[in-house]
Design a protein around this motif. Structure first.
Motif, PDB file in Angstrom:
ATOM      1  N   LEU A  91       0.841  -1.189   0.000  1.00  6.22           N
ATOM      2  CA  LEU A  91       0.000   0.000   0.000  1.00  6.22           C
ATOM      3  C   LEU A  91       0.879   1.244   0.000  1.00  6.22           C
ATOM      4  O   LEU A  91       2.086   1.162   0.269  1.00  6.22           O
ATOM      5  N   ARG A  92       0.239   2.356  -0.344  1.00  6.37           N
ATOM      6  CA  ARG A  92       0.961   3.630  -0.285  1.00  6.37           C
ATOM      7  C   ARG A  92       0.535   4.320   0.986  1.00  6.37           C
ATOM      8  O   ARG A  92      -0.652   4.322   1.340  1.00  6.37           O
ATOM      9  N   THR A  93       1.508   4.916   1.666  1.00  9.76           N
ATOM     10  CA  THR A  93       1.154   5.636   2.888  1.00  9.76           C
ATOM     11  C   THR A  93       2.196   6.710   3.156  1.00  9.76           C
ATOM     12  O   THR A  93       3.210   6.788   2.465  1.00  9.76           O
ATOM     13  N   MET A  94       1.907   7.531   4.173  1.00  8.30           N
ATOM     14  CA  MET A  94       2.863   8.573   4.503  1.00  8.30           C
ATOM     15  C   MET A  94       3.828   8.052   5.560  1.00  8.30           C
ATOM     16  O   MET A  94       3.415   7.471   6.563  1.00  8.30           O
ATOM     17  N   ALA A  95       5.103   8.301   5.344  1.00  3.52           N
ATOM     18  CA  ALA A  95       6.100   7.995   6.372  1.00  3.52           C
ATOM     19  C   ALA A  95       6.531   9.323   6.959  1.00  3.52           C
ATOM     20  O   ALA A  95       6.694  10.298   6.219  1.00  3.52           O
ATOM     21  N   ARG A  96       6.670   9.351   8.274  1.00  7.51           N
ATOM     22  CA  ARG A  96       7.054  10.596   8.930  1.00  7.51           C
ATOM     23  C   ARG A  96       8.295  10.363   9.778  1.00  7.51           C
ATOM     24  O   ARG A  96       8.590   9.241  10.185  1.00  7.51           O
ATOM     25  N   SER A  97       9.016  11.462  10.029  1.00 11.18           N
ATOM     26  CA  SER A  97      10.182  11.310  10.910  1.00 11.18           C
ATOM     27  C   SER A  97      10.074  12.358  12.000  1.00 11.18           C
ATOM     28  O   SER A  97       9.280  13.294  11.907  1.00 11.18           O
ATOM     29  N   GLY A  98      10.905  12.224  13.028  1.00 17.66           N
ATOM     30  CA  GLY A  98      10.903  13.181  14.127  1.00 17.66           C
ATOM     31  C   GLY A  98      11.301  14.575  13.678  1.00 17.66           C
ATOM     32  O   GLY A  98      11.111  15.550  14.389  1.00 17.66           O
ATOM     33  N   LYS A  99      11.879  14.644  12.483  1.00 19.26           N
ATOM     34  CA  LYS A  99      12.327  15.972  12.027  1.00 19.26           C
ATOM     35  C   LYS A  99      11.213  16.700  11.274  1.00 19.26           C
ATOM     36  O   LYS A  99      11.474  17.576  10.461  1.00 19.26           O
ATOM     37  N   ASP A 100       9.971  16.289  11.513  1.00 19.64           N
ATOM     38  CA  ASP A 100       8.816  16.915  10.872  1.00 19.64           C
ATOM     39  C   ASP A 100       8.820  16.803   9.355  1.00 19.64           C
ATOM     40  O   ASP A 100       8.268  17.644   8.666  1.00 19.64           O
ATOM     41  N   THR A 101       9.498  15.805   8.846  1.00 23.93           N
ATOM     42  CA  THR A 101       9.436  15.592   7.401  1.00 23.93           C
ATOM     43  C   THR A 101       8.490  14.424   7.145  1.00 23.93           C
ATOM     44  O   THR A 101       8.342  13.536   7.988  1.00 23.93           O
ATOM     45  N   ASN A 102       7.823  14.491   6.021  1.00 23.32           N
ATOM     46  CA  ASN A 102       6.939  13.377   5.674  1.00 23.32           C
ATOM     47  C   ASN A 102       7.104  13.070   4.198  1.00 23.32           C
ATOM     48  O   ASN A 102       7.463  13.943   3.404  1.00 23.32           O
ATOM     49  N   LEU A 103       6.861  11.833   3.842  1.00 25.81           N
ATOM     50  CA  LEU A 103       7.076  11.415   2.461  1.00 25.81           C
ATOM     51  C   LEU A 103       6.123  10.271   2.137  1.00 25.81           C
ATOM     52  O   LEU A 103       5.913   9.371   2.956  1.00 25.81           O
ATOM     53  N   LEU A 104       5.543  10.348   0.951  1.00 25.00           N
ATOM     54  CA  LEU A 104       4.687   9.247   0.506  1.00 25.00           C
ATOM     55  C   LEU A 104       5.599   8.064   0.158  1.00 25.00           C
ATOM     56  O   LEU A 104       6.569   8.228  -0.582  1.00 25.00           O
ATOM     57  N   GLY A 204     -11.624  -0.629   3.449  1.00 24.29           N
ATOM     58  CA  GLY A 204     -11.511   0.406   2.414  1.00 24.29           C
ATOM     59  C   GLY A 204     -10.093   0.828   2.133  1.00 24.29           C
ATOM     60  O   GLY A 204      -9.837   1.565   1.189  1.00 24.29           O
ATOM     61  N   SER A 205      -9.125   0.407   2.986  1.00 27.15           N
ATOM     62  CA  SER A 205      -7.722   0.771   2.726  1.00 27.15           C
ATOM     63  C   SER A 205      -7.306   0.223   1.365  1.00 27.15           C
ATOM     64  O   SER A 205      -7.698  -0.883   0.994  1.00 27.15           O
ATOM     65  N   LEU A 206      -6.497   1.029   0.654  1.00 26.20           N
ATOM     66  CA  LEU A 206      -6.078   0.616  -0.696  1.00 26.20           C
ATOM     67  C   LEU A 206      -4.890  -0.331  -0.595  1.00 26.20           C
ATOM     68  O   LEU A 206      -3.768   0.033  -0.913  1.00 26.20           O
ATOM     69  N   ILE A 207      -5.164  -1.510  -0.097  1.00 19.23           N
ATOM     70  CA  ILE A 207      -4.091  -2.494   0.065  1.00 19.23           C
ATOM     71  C   ILE A 207      -4.229  -3.544  -1.019  1.00 19.23           C
ATOM     72  O   ILE A 207      -5.330  -3.983  -1.343  1.00 19.23           O
ATOM     73  N   SER A 208      -3.086  -3.900  -1.585  1.00 19.08           N
ATOM     74  CA  SER A 208      -3.120  -4.969  -2.582  1.00 19.08           C
ATOM     75  C   SER A 208      -2.453  -6.197  -1.955  1.00 19.08           C
ATOM     76  O   SER A 208      -1.361  -6.100  -1.383  1.00 19.08           O
ATOM     77  N   TYR A 209      -3.160  -7.316  -2.004  1.00 16.85           N
ATOM     78  CA  TYR A 209      -2.646  -8.551  -1.389  1.00 16.85           C
ATOM     79  C   TYR A 209      -2.165  -9.509  -2.473  1.00 16.85           C
ATOM     80  O   TYR A 209      -2.890  -9.751  -3.452  1.00 16.85           O
TER      81      TYR A 209
END
Lengths: 838, 223
Positions: A91-104, A204-209
């Motif tokens: 699945l696609r999701t947001m990854a976040r770090s303690g440095k307030d950065t986020n990335l798909l 409803g999550s866009l997960i592909s199995y």
């Protein structure tokens, strides 16, 4: 027998004096044959690599794939019985770090069995310990791009969903990744347990199995799939076997190889002109010898055969060198760029591409030299007594024309037969013939025009003009070579510029800052409120969305229906579908009518006009879409034209209200924000709604351009070979003309021409040729670039006139310099050897 | 008209330096006709090349019609040839891709003469080729080609004509006609003539005969 003995004896005697004057001939052939052999050898090596690695690419002998839902327990139990088993969720999701950065990111959760085939590339630690839970913290392997973009290091923490994970290693290779040209974010590999802990697995999550199985030895994958399908006909999975592991990769590879081969053929055909002018130059220098042969009793046939054998022997040298270099490409690429390649490569000597390249090479030699050899056949013995007779005045036998027709037909036939896409190959052939015709017409028009011009008083200009139209003028050959070379340059620069500018031009005036995917219905209101808190005027579009796969068109199974390539994307996998009371105001109805706002009858479908045309459906036909394992059939009520370039949320398939509301669904949203709060809002949303994927529009467009740029690189490299061939041909034309220029320069000197007059004469002659060829190249190159960008890549084309003019100016410098250097060297020649009595 | 003093020409080729002309001293008066005879390789053509400014001497002085060729630049030499010199070769040396008229007009065109084409036509008429103006060299017989070359050499009415075996490629009858035309033109224009030939009879038609062997002028006789 004696005839052939004499033929080979004479050819050998002529050849043993070396290859002087054949540099361009050999180089043109080498370059063209090398390009064809290299592209096709590389493609074969990739195909062999795909075949050999097919099981690793698929991840097993068979794979079953489902979207948004895992297989139910009983089916899973049956799958487990089939062999070694592995389960993957993506699945696609947001990854976040303690440095307030986020990335798909592209999240992939694997079980202990993964990978069933092949191995993961991670230089930092064993995979087994990379993903496990240590001291309450799960591990993750990430692509190096993530570390770079988020400013993280190994050992740092990464937040995904509701949990924090430790980055334990870099992921450098996934055996089942294949050729994934376009991704929205870097890969993050975690365990199934970690995925569960993230809390991202919600309805409803866009997960592909994916479920992969390695079958026991001797079990047929195809038979197993058939058994499973017949046992669970309503399972709704997409089943693939390893022998069809990467059909898209294979298709892409075939298409790329096909198109690159055509560009390489361009280089080879341009080189053919070099071959022709080299042969013309060489035979012009041998006319006295050939006349002597004639006087000594050689027949026309013997002279024809001798010249042809000699040229074919020489050609074999150039072709052979091209084959050796082209055949070595898989090894060279494997050693130098093996790690960077998206597909595995098996370096070997592949005979088919080499045979193909050699055949093209020989056919080009024959096609481009037959006329000249045909003329040489009729070299008059009287030449020894009466001096030069213009080659243009020599008749060419019907037999030679027949030969030319046959070799040209063979060349066209071979191009068509070996091409995957005959339509493109056909257009290419028409384009080449059109180019040849156009440049020939242009040369004739120029010569006729110049002949009719009033005679200027300046001697250099008068001579330059008469040089253009007199018999034996090199203007047609030079216009041809220069025109083709410049055309290739204009195409390359215009295509390049269009690709580079695509992002800025594609972005509409008002583009959303981001798209949000996977919003749960209950998250919609807080999501909107969060945005509005930062930007009260923000425009937020949202639509309920479901994932569905078209399974039947007008009652017929998709697999049984012929779908044209341009709309195959729509039936290849799951797509977002939606439902709505009304159509969007910007949509233009082209057929049918919209349903009323209060419509509650049988499901109706609004389909985009391109899909309607591609599927060959009419208003009233049905379309069946499998949504979450259930087939939903709707009747097509209207066809609408959608302008995708305005980046508004829209759907190819839109249902009428009434049925889909009951299905589990998510929301897609797009937000138009004040750029000043853009980054802050994204960070806040990523933190508050960890299950929602935020797709940054600008970032995506940049990725697209990057991908196009990468594909364009291959085109640019091969186009460079074509340009190089054009320059070589031009050099060859100048070289072939050198003998005439030298002799003329000497005679002009005898008649009192100053160096300035001679230089000015040739400069003006070259300029006129250059301007004529340049204008034609401008037209033809721009047209070809438009075809490539607009028709082939389906992007907006913007013509850049200044770039075109600058390209032509730069392109003309080389030939003008070449011509002037040639003339200057002619002027330095001592006249004595040319004037002395033989 | 021509003053050569202690002229030397050495050419360097693959086989080393070869002395082509040695200690040449020669003086030819305006309007004089001089023939130059000698075996092949004696240096006759090379001497013509030096006098026409197409080759530079290794040492020595060349003065032609008051022009000291040693000091002249390439372009000065070209302008000198436009008006003061005509050359006729054994191999004709016409530009094969130009018509007879265009070939003859060349020296005048280079000199910027706006009447070049008319004068070329009239020169061709003089040598009896009025109806061949638009023919290319390949369409003319050897004799006709040489007459075109003759018309080209005389078209600018130069004070000096250099002829290098002008009948060498022609049969006796045609050759005789060409020579007659050449001498007629020479006399009517009072042109100084330096004629290289193997034909002793032809050589004797000149005021003076020079013998050349191994790069040296040896003997001289007068008619």
């Amino acid at each position: 027998m004696i005839f052939w003995l004499n033929t080979f004896r004479l050819a050998w005697r002529e050849l043993r004096h070396g290859f002087r004057g054949f540099g361009v001939f050999l180089l043109c052939l080498f370059l063209g044959v090398f390009a064809v052999a290299a592209i096709n050898s590389f493609s074969e090596a990739s195909r062999a690599g795909l075949q050999a690695d097919a099981r690793a690419l698929l991840g097993g002998d068979i794979e079953l794939r489902l979207t948004q839902r895992p297989v139910p327990g009983p089916q899973r139990a049956v799958l487990l019985e089939q062999g070694r088993f592995s389960e993957i969720a993506e699945l696609r999701t947001m990854a976040r770090s303690g440095k307030d950065t986020n990335l798909l990111v592209e999240l992939k959760a694997v079980d202990r069995g993964y990978p069933l085939v092949g191995s993961i590339g991670t230089p930092d630690l064993p995979v087994s310990s990379a993903l496990t839970k240590v001291d309450g913290v799960f591990g993750a392997l990430v692509e190096p791009a993530l570390l770079e973009r988020m400013g993280l290091q190994l050992g740092d923490r990464l937040r995904v969903g509701q949990i924090e994970m430790e980055i334990r290693g870099r992921l450098t290779r996934e055996p089942d990744r294949g050729f994934n040209g376009f991704t929205l974010g870097p890969r993050v590999l975690i365990s199934q347990d970690a995925l569960t802990a993230t809390g991202l697995v919600i309805p409803g999550s866009l997960i592909s199995y994916s479920y992969r199985i390695v079958l026991p030895a001797g079990t047929s994958p195809k038979a197993t799939v058939e058994t499973l399908n017949s046992r669970f006909p309503e399972a709704g999975w997409r089943a693939r076997t390893f022998d069809n592991a990467a059909p898209r990769v294979k298709r892409a590879l075939d298409r790329l190889a096909d198109e690159l081969t055509l560009v390489a053929l361009c280089a080879l055909l341009t080189g053919g002109l070099g071959v022709a002018s080299a042969v013309r130059g060489y035979l012009a220098g041998r006319r006295t010898t050939l006349a002597t042969f004639k006087c000594l009793g050689a027949s026309s046939g013997l002279i024809f055969a001798t010249c042809l054998v000699q040229l074919l022997l020489l050609a074999t040298l150039g072709i052979g060198a091209g084959l050796v270099a082209g055949g070595a490409v898989p090894w060279v690429v494997s050693v130098l760029f093996g790690e960077l390649l998206p597909t595995p490569l098996i370096p070997a000597l592949y005979p088919r591409p080499l045979l193909l390249a050699a055949s093209f090479g020989w056919l080009v030699v024959l096609t481009f030299s037959l006329v000249e050899v045909g003329r040489a056949r009729h070299t008059p013995g009287a030449l020894l007594f009466r001096g030069e007779v213009e080659p243009g005045q020599v008749k060419i036998d019907r037999l030679v024309w027949v030969g030319l027709l046959l070799t040209s037909a063979a060349l066209i036939g071979l191009t068509l037969l070996t091409s995957e896409d005959r339509r493109i190959a056909g257009w290419f052939i028409l384009g080449v013939l059109g180019c040849m015709g156009l440049f020939r017409l242009l040369a004739l028009a120029l010569m006729t025009l110049v002949r009719r011009l009033p005679r200027p008083t300046r001697p250099s200009l008068r001579l330059a003009l008469s040089n253009l139209h007199r018999p034996g003028s090199s203007a047609p050959a030079a216009i041809f070579a220069l025109g083709l070379g410049l055309t290739a340059l204009v195409v390359v620069t215009q295509v390049e510029q269009n690709l580079v500018d695509q992002v800025s031009r594609t972005l509409p005036e008002e583009a959303p800052a981001f798209f949000a995917m996977g919003l749960q219905p209950n998250q919609l209101q807080p999501f909107i409120e969060t945005i509005r808190a930062a930007d009260p005027d923000a425009r937020i579009d949202r639509n309920p969305s479901l994932r569905g796969r078209i399974v039947r068109i007008a009652g017929q199974k998709v697999s049984e229906r012929k779908i044209p390539p341009e709309v195959q994307w729509a039936v290849r996998g799951d797509r977002f579908v939606s439902y709505s009371k009304a159509l969007k105001p910007d949509d233009v109805l082209v057929a049918g009518k919209p349903w009323p706002d209060d419509y509650r009858g049988e499901p109706l479908i609004s389909l985009t006009a391109d899909l309607g045309k591609g599927f060959g459906v009419q208003i009233g036909d049905t379309l069946t879409v499998n949504i979450l394992g259930r087939d939903v059939t709707g009747r097509i009520a209207n066809l609408r034209q959608v302008d995708w370039s305005n980046m508004e949320l829209n759907y190819a398939i839109l249902f009428s209200p009434g049925l889909l509301e009951k299905a589990p669904q998510i929301y897609l949203a797009s937000a138009y924000l004040d750029p000043a709060v853009d980054v802050r809002v994204t960070a806040e949303l990523a933190e508050k709604f960890p299950n929602v994927s935020l797709v940054n529009v600008r970032q995506v467009l940049e990725n697209v351009v990057q991908l196009m740029d990468r594909i364009g690189l291959a085109f640019r490299a091969i186009a460079l070979v074509a340009v190089l061939s054009g320059l070589l041909v031009l050099a060859g034309t100048v070289a072939a003309d050198r003998r005439r220029r030298l002799y003329e320069a000497v005679l002009f000197k005898v008649c009192g021409a100053t160096r300035g007059t001679v230089m000015a004469t040739y400069l003006q002659e070259l300029l006129m040729i250059g301007v004529a060829a340049g204008l034609a190249a401008l037209l033809l190159g721009s047209l070809s670039a438009w075809l490539m960008i607009d028709k082939l890549m389906k992007l907006d084309f913007l013509w850049s006139p200044w770039l075109a003019v600058a390209t032509l100016a730069a392109g003309l410098i080389v030939p003008l310099t070449l011509g002037l250097v040639g003339t200057a060297s002619a002027l330095r020649e001592k006249p004595m050897p040319y004037l002395r009595n033989d | 008209m021509i003053h050569l003093q202690n002229l030397h020409l050495t050419l360097t080729g693959g086989g080393g330096a070869v002395e082509i002309l040695k200690e040449i001293d020669l003086h030819i008066a305006p309007g004089e006709t001089v023939s130059l005879v000698g075996p092949s390789g004696a240096g006759k053509t090379s001497l013509l090349m030096l006098i026409s400014g197409l080759e530079r001497p290794t040492s020595g002085e060349i003065e032609v019609d008051g022009n000291r060729l040693n000091d002249m630049t390439e372009d000065d030499l070209a302008r000198f040839r436009q008006r003061q010199l005509g050359i006729v070769f054994q191999g004709f040396h016409l530009v094969p891709t130009m018509t007879a008229e265009e070939n003859v007009a060349l020296p005048l065109e280079f000199a910027g003469d706006p009447e070049a084409r008319n004068q070329a036509r009239s020169a061709l008429e003089t040598v009896g080729l009025a109806d061949r103006c638009r023919h290319y060299p390949g369409q003319l017989s050897g004799g006709e080609q040489q007459r075109v070359a003759l018309a080209r050499a005389f078209v600018s009415r130069p004070p000096l004509l250099l002829a290098d075996e002008p009948t060498g490629n022609l049969d006796a009858v045609t050759g005789q006609k060409i020579i007659d035309q050449l001498f007629n033109l020479q006399q009517s224009h009072n042109t100084t003539l330096l004629l290289v030939t193997h034909d002793k009879g032809l050589a004797r038609r000149c005021d003076r005969q020079l013998q050349m062997t191994d790069g040296r002028l040896l003997t001289e006789s007068r008619s």
